[in-house]
Write a protein that holds these residues in place. Structure first.
Motif, PDB file in Angstrom:
ATOM      1  N   LYS A 124       0.657  -1.217   0.045  1.00 52.38           N
ATOM      2  CA  LYS A 124      -0.094  -0.073   0.003  1.00 52.38           C
ATOM      3  C   LYS A 124       0.757   1.308  -0.019  1.00 52.38           C
ATOM      4  O   LYS A 124       0.318   2.246  -0.024  1.00 52.38           O
ATOM      5  CB  LYS A 124      -0.911   0.110   1.277  1.00 52.38           C
ATOM      6  CG  LYS A 124      -1.795  -1.065   1.168  1.00 52.38           C
ATOM      7  CD  LYS A 124      -3.003  -0.776   2.306  1.00 52.38           C
ATOM      8  CE  LYS A 124      -4.069  -1.562   1.934  1.00 52.38           C
ATOM      9  NZ  LYS A 124      -4.568  -2.507   2.931  1.00 52.38           N
ATOM     10  N   ARG A 126       3.059   2.090   2.432  1.00 52.22           N
ATOM     11  CA  ARG A 126       3.454   2.329   3.499  1.00 52.22           C
ATOM     12  C   ARG A 126       4.881   1.981   4.148  1.00 52.22           C
ATOM     13  O   ARG A 126       5.288   0.783   3.800  1.00 52.22           O
ATOM     14  CB  ARG A 126       2.393   1.711   4.689  1.00 52.22           C
ATOM     15  CG  ARG A 126       0.848   2.165   4.482  1.00 52.22           C
ATOM     16  CD  ARG A 126      -0.049   1.494   5.423  1.00 52.22           C
ATOM     17  NE  ARG A 126      -0.053  -0.034   5.077  1.00 52.22           N
ATOM     18  CZ  ARG A 126      -1.019  -1.162   5.387  1.00 52.22           C
ATOM     19  NH1 ARG A 126      -2.055  -0.444   6.135  1.00 52.22           N
ATOM     20  NH2 ARG A 126      -0.798  -2.294   5.183  1.00 52.22           N
ATOM     21  N   ASN A 149       3.046  11.647  -0.611  1.00 60.31           N
ATOM     22  CA  ASN A 149       3.497  11.289  -1.789  1.00 60.31           C
ATOM     23  C   ASN A 149       2.957  11.830  -2.923  1.00 60.31           C
ATOM     24  O   ASN A 149       1.630  11.552  -2.989  1.00 60.31           O
ATOM     25  CB  ASN A 149       3.766   9.844  -2.019  1.00 60.31           C
ATOM     26  CG  ASN A 149       4.408   9.060  -3.347  1.00 60.31           C
ATOM     27  OD1 ASN A 149       3.689   8.897  -4.184  1.00 60.31           O
ATOM     28  ND2 ASN A 149       5.548   8.952  -3.162  1.00 60.31           N
ATOM     29  N   THR A 152       0.784   8.675  -5.247  1.00 59.20           N
ATOM     30  CA  THR A 152      -0.361   8.131  -4.793  1.00 59.20           C
ATOM     31  C   THR A 152      -1.034   8.793  -3.630  1.00 59.20           C
ATOM     32  O   THR A 152      -2.356   8.559  -3.083  1.00 59.20           O
ATOM     33  CB  THR A 152       0.172   6.642  -3.617  1.00 59.20           C
ATOM     34  OG1 THR A 152       0.838   7.444  -2.663  1.00 59.20           O
ATOM     35  CG2 THR A 152       0.985   5.679  -4.625  1.00 59.20           C
ATOM     36  N   ASN A 154      -0.258   9.004  -0.625  1.00 63.74           N
ATOM     37  CA  ASN A 154      -0.069   8.542   0.859  1.00 63.74           C
ATOM     38  C   ASN A 154       0.398   9.670   1.829  1.00 63.74           C
ATOM     39  O   ASN A 154       1.247  10.359   1.365  1.00 63.74           O
ATOM     40  CB  ASN A 154       0.945   7.617   0.807  1.00 63.74           C
ATOM     41  CG  ASN A 154       0.109   6.109   0.517  1.00 63.74           C
ATOM     42  OD1 ASN A 154      -0.948   6.081   0.086  1.00 63.74           O
ATOM     43  ND2 ASN A 154       0.826   5.021   0.699  1.00 63.74           N
ATOM     44  N   HIS A 156       2.514  10.142   5.262  1.00 69.28           N
ATOM     45  CA  HIS A 156       3.258   9.306   6.151  1.00 69.28           C
ATOM     46  C   HIS A 156       3.339   9.920   7.279  1.00 69.28           C
ATOM     47  O   HIS A 156       3.236  11.041   7.657  1.00 69.28           O
ATOM     48  CB  HIS A 156       4.854   9.250   5.605  1.00 69.28           C
ATOM     49  CG  HIS A 156       4.974   8.874   4.077  1.00 69.28           C
ATOM     50  ND1 HIS A 156       5.512   9.413   3.072  1.00 69.28           N
ATOM     51  CD2 HIS A 156       4.451   7.653   3.479  1.00 69.28           C
ATOM     52  CE1 HIS A 156       5.341   8.736   2.029  1.00 69.28           C
ATOM     53  NE2 HIS A 156       4.799   7.761   2.295  1.00 69.28           N
ATOM     54  N   GLY A 285      -2.264   2.711  -3.221  1.00 68.15           N
ATOM     55  CA  GLY A 285      -1.900   3.615  -2.191  1.00 68.15           C
ATOM     56  C   GLY A 285      -2.734   3.151  -0.832  1.00 68.15           C
ATOM     57  O   GLY A 285      -3.434   2.282  -0.784  1.00 68.15           O
ATOM     58  N   ASP A 286      -2.663   3.934   0.095  1.00 71.93           N
ATOM     59  CA  ASP A 286      -3.322   3.802   1.546  1.00 71.93           C
ATOM     60  C   ASP A 286      -4.269   4.648   1.749  1.00 71.93           C
ATOM     61  O   ASP A 286      -4.248   5.580   1.990  1.00 71.93           O
ATOM     62  CB  ASP A 286      -1.886   4.093   2.810  1.00 71.93           C
ATOM     63  CG  ASP A 286      -2.617   3.953   3.954  1.00 71.93           C
ATOM     64  OD1 ASP A 286      -3.798   3.202   4.262  1.00 71.93           O
ATOM     65  OD2 ASP A 286      -1.928   4.077   4.840  1.00 71.93           O
ATOM     66  N   ASN A 289      -4.678   6.804   4.588  1.00 66.77           N
ATOM     67  CA  ASN A 289      -3.812   7.817   4.950  1.00 66.77           C
ATOM     68  C   ASN A 289      -3.519   8.437   3.620  1.00 66.77           C
ATOM     69  O   ASN A 289      -2.476   8.270   3.300  1.00 66.77           O
ATOM     70  CB  ASN A 289      -2.974   7.611   5.713  1.00 66.77           C
ATOM     71  CG  ASN A 289      -2.982   6.843   7.028  1.00 66.77           C
ATOM     72  OD1 ASN A 289      -3.679   7.467   7.952  1.00 66.77           O
ATOM     73  ND2 ASN A 289      -3.065   5.450   7.222  1.00 66.77           N
ATOM     74  N   ARG A 290      -4.233   9.028   3.241  1.00 62.84           N
ATOM     75  CA  ARG A 290      -3.920   9.833   1.716  1.00 62.84           C
ATOM     76  C   ARG A 290      -4.424  11.333   1.718  1.00 62.84           C
ATOM     77  O   ARG A 290      -5.324  11.800   2.602  1.00 62.84           O
ATOM     78  CB  ARG A 290      -5.006   8.870   0.780  1.00 62.84           C
ATOM     79  CG  ARG A 290      -4.146   8.589  -0.422  1.00 62.84           C
ATOM     80  CD  ARG A 290      -5.240   7.919  -1.396  1.00 62.84           C
ATOM     81  NE  ARG A 290      -6.480   7.697  -1.233  1.00 62.84           N
ATOM     82  CZ  ARG A 290      -7.576   7.160  -1.884  1.00 62.84           C
ATOM     83  NH1 ARG A 290      -7.161   7.226  -3.247  1.00 62.84           N
ATOM     84  NH2 ARG A 290      -8.639   7.352  -1.704  1.00 62.84           N
TER      85      ARG A 290
END
Ligand code: PLP
Length: 384
Positions: A124, A126, A149, A152, A154, A156, A285-286, A289-290
């Motif tokens: 994903k 992460r 990112n 994606t 994402n 962090h 992606g996640d 958490n995006r």
């Protein structure tokens, strides 16, 4: 044909409020902020106000804001400064997902003899937190991890990662070029030492950036010359762009919560519409958490570039997750690091929205995408 611009992680439209605020500084207010006279002084005042507006958005102090020419310069400077102020330390920690503005800088220093650890990711995207914890050593001069990112979206766990670096006395830098204005960042609450941002990702012009440097963090200038920016970045200030960035920061701070939920709702509408209507596609992606504005979606067995060309004919602007290098289409380093399967990675499209997108635009995209994908799949050499 109307343009539907869904490529806001590449660059954004300059807000009309930003443009208007800049105009006097492209006209009659052309003074040099370093001049002693009143004419220059009023320009210096505008630069000071912009500095305050940016500091307010970040939960920082105005003296901690250094104006640069772009996000890339800020990233280069942060790493340069950490290495130059701690010549005894020979190790850099970063991630496999960074933008070239960090990735290629780390590679440059690696060629100069530094050791570089690049933290990997799961499927994903992460970051591997155990690998990160194990990477921090007494020899580590700097950690540089992107806040969000660009491909994606994402986001962090920067607060936690910065804290771990702080416990070991390691300088922590984050490339927040994609995050500023899209997610809450309060530097009074997290132990980030340096942060990069770029004007053109938050509705200010291209060619203006900021490096935040926390008070007390040792700093060595990358750009030398005059005494501008308290001797931390030489070069006569780009006043109109600085003023524009200040207003963009103010707009981001004021419209923050509303904008985040409005853009997030449009992104979700787009993502759901596409996943419901098109078989064999997946989100990269996640999703927990995006960034609220980004959806990276892979369409199995189609080339991303071909999708982009067909979208372009409909006036729709997006990006693909592959880059044409030496005649072959290579999936991006981000999708490769995530291990996205080959037949999906090639057909990945990044849609990135902004406050200026509308429901009608999203519905237009959702209504045309199924035909685009069907047409390309019928032509595709890959089957099954
Ligand atoms: N870092 C990230 C994550 C980016 O997405 C970008 C631009 O795409 C940059 C750095 C570089 O910013 P600039 O174009 O201002 O140099």
């Amino acid at each position: 044909m109307k343009t539907i611009y869904l490529d806001n992680n590449a660059t954004t439209a300059i807000a009309s409020e930003v443009r208007e605020a800049m105009m006097p500084y492209l006209g009659e207010l052309y003074g040099n902020p370093s001049s002693m006279h009143t004419f220059g002084g009023q320009v210096a005042h505008a630069v000071a106000e912009a500095r305050e507006q940016i500091a307010a958005l970040l939960g920082a102090q105005p003296e901690e804001i250094i104006f640069t020419s772009c996000g890339s310069e800020s990233d280069n400077t942060a790493i340069w400064s950490a290495l130059q102020t701690q010549p005894e330390k020979r190790h850099i920690v970063t991630t496999a997902l960074e933008h070239p503005a960090v990735l290629n800088v780390a590679q440059f220093w690696e060629r100069q003899g530094y050791r570089v650890t690049r933290i990997g990711v799961d499927d994903k995207g992460r970051l591997d937190q155990d690998a990160y914890a194990n990477s921090l050593t007494e020899d580590t001069a700097i950690v540089s991890v992107m806040f969000a990112n660009n491909e994606t979206g994402n986001v962090h766990p920067i607060g936690k990662m910065a804290e771990m670096a702080k416990e070991k006395g390691i300088v922590f830098h984050t490339d927040a070029v994609q995050a500023v204005g899209k997610v809450d960042i309060d530097l009074s609450k997290i132990s980030v030492d340096m942060l990069s941002l770029s004007g053109h990702k938050l509705h200010a012009p291209k060619g203006i950036g900021v490096l935040y440097v926390r008070k007390g963090v040792r700093f060595r200038a990358f750009m030398r010359g005059g005494h501008q920016e308290r001797g931390r970045r030489a070069g006569t200030e780009n006043v109109p762009y600085i003023v524009g960035l200040g207003v963009a920061a103010k707009l981001a701070a004021e419209g923050f919560a509303a904008e985040r939920s409005q853009v997030g709702a449009l992104r979700d509408r787009l993502q759901k519409g596409l996943l419901d209507a098109i078989p064999d596609c997946r989100v990269n992606g996640d999703i927990e958490n995006r960034l609220p504005n980004t959806a990276n979606i892979s369409f199995k067995n189609v080339e991303g570039e071909a999708i982009l060309l067909m979208l372009d004919q409909l006036g729709i602007c997006a990006s693909s997750g592959s880059a044409c290098t030496s005649g072959s289409l290579e999936p991006s380093h981000v999708l490769r690091a995530m291990g996205v399967p080959f037949n999906y990675a090639h057909g990945s499209i990044r849609f990135s929205l902004s406050r200026y997108n509308t429901e009608e635009e999203i519905d237009f995209v959702v209504s045309h995408m199924p035909d685009v994908i069907k047409t390309l799949r019928n032509l595709s050499p890959f089957k099954g």
